[in-house]
Write a protein that holds these residues in place. Structure first.
Motif, PDB file in Angstrom:
ATOM      1  N   MET A  38       0.827  -1.195   0.000  1.00 18.20           N
ATOM      2  CA  MET A  38       0.000   0.000   0.000  1.00 18.20           C
ATOM      3  C   MET A  38       0.865   1.251   0.000  1.00 18.20           C
ATOM      4  O   MET A  38       0.512   2.243  -0.620  1.00 18.20           O
ATOM      5  N   MET A  39       1.987   1.176   0.678  1.00 17.40           N
ATOM      6  CA  MET A  39       2.888   2.330   0.727  1.00 17.40           C
ATOM      7  C   MET A  39       3.461   2.637  -0.649  1.00 17.40           C
ATOM      8  O   MET A  39       3.644   3.803  -1.001  1.00 17.40           O
ATOM      9  N   MET A  40       3.723   1.598  -1.442  1.00 15.26           N
ATOM     10  CA  MET A  40       4.264   1.816  -2.779  1.00 15.26           C
ATOM     11  C   MET A  40       3.232   2.508  -3.671  1.00 15.26           C
ATOM     12  O   MET A  40       3.589   3.339  -4.500  1.00 15.26           O
ATOM     13  N   ALA A  41       1.946   2.165  -3.514  1.00 11.46           N
ATOM     14  CA  ALA A  41       0.898   2.810  -4.292  1.00 11.46           C
ATOM     15  C   ALA A  41       0.823   4.299  -3.941  1.00 11.46           C
ATOM     16  O   ALA A  41       0.680   5.145  -4.838  1.00 11.46           O
ATOM     17  N   ILE A  42       0.938   4.612  -2.684  1.00 16.65           N
ATOM     18  CA  ILE A  42       0.944   6.008  -2.262  1.00 16.65           C
ATOM     19  C   ILE A  42       2.183   6.717  -2.801  1.00 16.65           C
ATOM     20  O   ILE A  42       2.109   7.868  -3.259  1.00 16.65           O
ATOM     21  N   PHE A  43       3.308   6.016  -2.802  1.00 16.72           N
ATOM     22  CA  PHE A  43       4.548   6.578  -3.346  1.00 16.72           C
ATOM     23  C   PHE A  43       4.395   6.882  -4.834  1.00 16.72           C
ATOM     24  O   PHE A  43       4.837   7.937  -5.308  1.00 16.72           O
ATOM     25  N   ILE A  44       3.758   5.987  -5.583  1.00 16.45           N
ATOM     26  CA  ILE A  44       3.521   6.211  -7.014  1.00 16.45           C
ATOM     27  C   ILE A  44       2.636   7.436  -7.209  1.00 16.45           C
ATOM     28  O   ILE A  44       2.890   8.258  -8.099  1.00 16.45           O
ATOM     29  N   LEU A  45       1.603   7.578  -6.394  1.00 16.11           N
ATOM     30  CA  LEU A  45       0.723   8.749  -6.498  1.00 16.11           C
ATOM     31  C   LEU A  45       1.459  10.041  -6.157  1.00 16.11           C
ATOM     32  O   LEU A  45       1.240  11.075  -6.805  1.00 16.11           O
ATOM     33  N   ILE A  46       2.334   9.995  -5.179  1.00 20.60           N
ATOM     34  CA  ILE A  46       3.104  11.184  -4.804  1.00 20.60           C
ATOM     35  C   ILE A  46       4.056  11.572  -5.937  1.00 20.60           C
ATOM     36  O   ILE A  46       4.157  12.758  -6.293  1.00 20.60           O
ATOM     37  N   ILE A  47       4.733  10.588  -6.516  1.00 19.75           N
ATOM     38  CA  ILE A  47       5.646  10.872  -7.627  1.00 19.75           C
ATOM     39  C   ILE A  47       4.872  11.453  -8.811  1.00 19.75           C
ATOM     40  O   ILE A  47       5.328  12.405  -9.466  1.00 19.75           O
ATOM     41  N   SER A  48       3.689  10.907  -9.086  1.00 21.07           N
ATOM     42  CA  SER A  48       2.861  11.432 -10.177  1.00 21.07           C
ATOM     43  C   SER A  48       2.443  12.878  -9.902  1.00 21.07           C
ATOM     44  O   SER A  48       2.437  13.713 -10.816  1.00 21.07           O
ATOM     45  N   ALA A  49       2.099  13.173  -8.668  1.00 21.57           N
ATOM     46  CA  ALA A  49       1.723  14.541  -8.310  1.00 21.57           C
ATOM     47  C   ALA A  49       2.908  15.495  -8.452  1.00 21.57           C
ATOM     48  O   ALA A  49       2.749  16.624  -8.942  1.00 21.57           O
ATOM     49  N   VAL A  50       4.102  15.046  -8.068  1.00 14.49           N
ATOM     50  CA  VAL A  50       5.300  15.883  -8.208  1.00 14.49           C
ATOM     51  C   VAL A  50       5.571  16.173  -9.681  1.00 14.49           C
ATOM     52  O   VAL A  50       5.890  17.311 -10.061  1.00 14.49           O
ATOM     53  N   ILE A  51       5.437  15.145 -10.528  1.00 15.37           N
ATOM     54  CA  ILE A  51       5.631  15.336 -11.972  1.00 15.37           C
ATOM     55  C   ILE A  51       4.608  16.332 -12.518  1.00 15.37           C
ATOM     56  O   ILE A  51       4.949  17.222 -13.301  1.00 15.37           O
ATOM     57  N   ALA A  52       3.354  16.183 -12.098  1.00 14.37           N
ATOM     58  CA  ALA A  52       2.307  17.102 -12.569  1.00 14.37           C
ATOM     59  C   ALA A  52       2.597  18.534 -12.126  1.00 14.37           C
ATOM     60  O   ALA A  52       2.483  19.471 -12.927  1.00 14.37           O
ATOM     61  N   PHE A  53       2.975  18.711 -10.856  1.00 15.48           N
ATOM     62  CA  PHE A  53       3.255  20.063 -10.366  1.00 15.48           C
ATOM     63  C   PHE A  53       4.510  20.654 -10.993  1.00 15.48           C
ATOM     64  O   PHE A  53       4.672  21.870 -11.022  1.00 15.48           O
ATOM     65  N   ALA A  54       5.387  19.819 -11.522  1.00 14.71           N
ATOM     66  CA  ALA A  54       6.599  20.320 -12.168  1.00 14.71           C
ATOM     67  C   ALA A  54       6.318  20.807 -13.589  1.00 14.71           C
ATOM     68  O   ALA A  54       6.921  21.779 -14.042  1.00 14.71           O
ATOM     69  N   PHE A  71      -2.141  10.761 -20.022  1.00 14.25           N
ATOM     70  CA  PHE A  71      -1.031   9.802 -20.032  1.00 14.25           C
ATOM     71  C   PHE A  71      -0.439   9.605 -18.635  1.00 14.25           C
ATOM     72  O   PHE A  71      -0.059   8.494 -18.265  1.00 14.25           O
ATOM     73  N   LEU A  72      -0.364  10.663 -17.848  1.00 12.65           N
ATOM     74  CA  LEU A  72       0.168  10.541 -16.495  1.00 12.65           C
ATOM     75  C   LEU A  72      -0.748   9.681 -15.631  1.00 12.65           C
ATOM     76  O   LEU A  72      -0.283   8.805 -14.894  1.00 12.65           O
ATOM     77  N   LEU A  73      -2.058   9.901 -15.733  1.00 14.91           N
ATOM     78  CA  LEU A  73      -3.008   9.088 -14.968  1.00 14.91           C
ATOM     79  C   LEU A  73      -2.998   7.637 -15.429  1.00 14.91           C
ATOM     80  O   LEU A  73      -3.050   6.713 -14.605  1.00 14.91           O
ATOM     81  N   LEU A  74      -2.921   7.427 -16.740  1.00 16.91           N
ATOM     82  CA  LEU A  74      -2.861   6.065 -17.272  1.00 16.91           C
ATOM     83  C   LEU A  74      -1.598   5.354 -16.795  1.00 16.91           C
ATOM     84  O   LEU A  74      -1.645   4.193 -16.375  1.00 16.91           O
ATOM     85  N   GLY A  75      -0.482   6.040 -16.845  1.00 14.00           N
ATOM     86  CA  GLY A  75       0.775   5.446 -16.383  1.00 14.00           C
ATOM     87  C   GLY A  75       0.747   5.127 -14.898  1.00 14.00           C
ATOM     88  O   GLY A  75       1.199   4.055 -14.473  1.00 14.00           O
ATOM     89  N   ALA A  76       0.217   6.037 -14.101  1.00 12.09           N
ATOM     90  CA  ALA A  76       0.127   5.792 -12.662  1.00 12.09           C
ATOM     91  C   ALA A  76      -0.808   4.623 -12.368  1.00 12.09           C
ATOM     92  O   ALA A  76      -0.500   3.764 -11.535  1.00 12.09           O
ATOM     93  N   ALA A  77      -1.935   4.566 -13.076  1.00 10.37           N
ATOM     94  CA  ALA A  77      -2.887   3.469 -12.857  1.00 10.37           C
ATOM     95  C   ALA A  77      -2.280   2.125 -13.253  1.00 10.37           C
ATOM     96  O   ALA A  77      -2.453   1.126 -12.539  1.00 10.37           O
ATOM     97  N   LEU A  78      -1.564   2.089 -14.371  1.00 15.29           N
ATOM     98  CA  LEU A  78      -0.932   0.829 -14.782  1.00 15.29           C
ATOM     99  C   LEU A  78       0.161   0.412 -13.802  1.00 15.29           C
ATOM    100  O   LEU A  78       0.302  -0.782 -13.502  1.00 15.29           O
ATOM    101  N   ASN A  79       0.926   1.370 -13.299  1.00 18.02           N
ATOM    102  CA  ASN A  79       1.961   1.033 -12.317  1.00 18.02           C
ATOM    103  C   ASN A  79       1.355   0.500 -11.027  1.00 18.02           C
ATOM    104  O   ASN A  79       1.876  -0.445 -10.438  1.00 18.02           O
ATOM    105  N   ILE A  80       0.263   1.092 -10.581  1.00 18.31           N
ATOM    106  CA  ILE A  80      -0.400   0.597  -9.368  1.00 18.31           C
ATOM    107  C   ILE A  80      -0.998  -0.782  -9.621  1.00 18.31           C
ATOM    108  O   ILE A  80      -0.940  -1.662  -8.759  1.00 18.31           O
ATOM    109  N   ALA A  81      -1.555  -1.001 -10.818  1.00 19.16           N
ATOM    110  CA  ALA A  81      -2.107  -2.317 -11.150  1.00 19.16           C
ATOM    111  C   ALA A  81      -1.009  -3.375 -11.170  1.00 19.16           C
ATOM    112  O   ALA A  81      -1.209  -4.493 -10.679  1.00 19.16           O
TER     113      ALA A  81
END
Length: 77
Positions: free
Chosen positions: A1-17, A37-47
């Motif tokens: 579960m922590m890795m999924a949160i980490f993926i979401l945090i990294i995606s948010a950092v990329i978006a804010f950048a 594409f960012l949401l699709l990539g994050a969703a596939l990584n979490i899957a």
């Protein structure tokens, strides 16, 4: 579960950048495509992280083109 949160945090950092500079240049279409594409990539990584079976795109291509191949082969006989 922590890795999924980490993926979401990294995606948010990329978006804010990237999104503020795109917004500054008024590139709304690019923002939409980038977000998709960012949401699709994050969703596939979490899957993948949750070990969900993700079908190969090659299966869809094979399913679509198999009847076409069979028709062309039948024409050559």
């Amino acid at each position: 579960m922590m890795m999924a949160i980490f993926i979401l945090i990294i995606s948010a950092v990329i978006a804010f950048a990237f999104i503020p500079s795109l917004k500054k240049n008024k590139e709304t279409k690019t923002i939409v495509i980038f977000s998709i594409f960012l949401l699709l990539g994050a969703a596939l990584n979490i899957a993948i992280l949750l070990k969900v079976k993700i079908p190969s795109p090659l299966d869809l291509i094979t399913y679509i083109f198999s009847p076409i191949k069979d028709y062309i082969v039948s024409l050559t006989k």
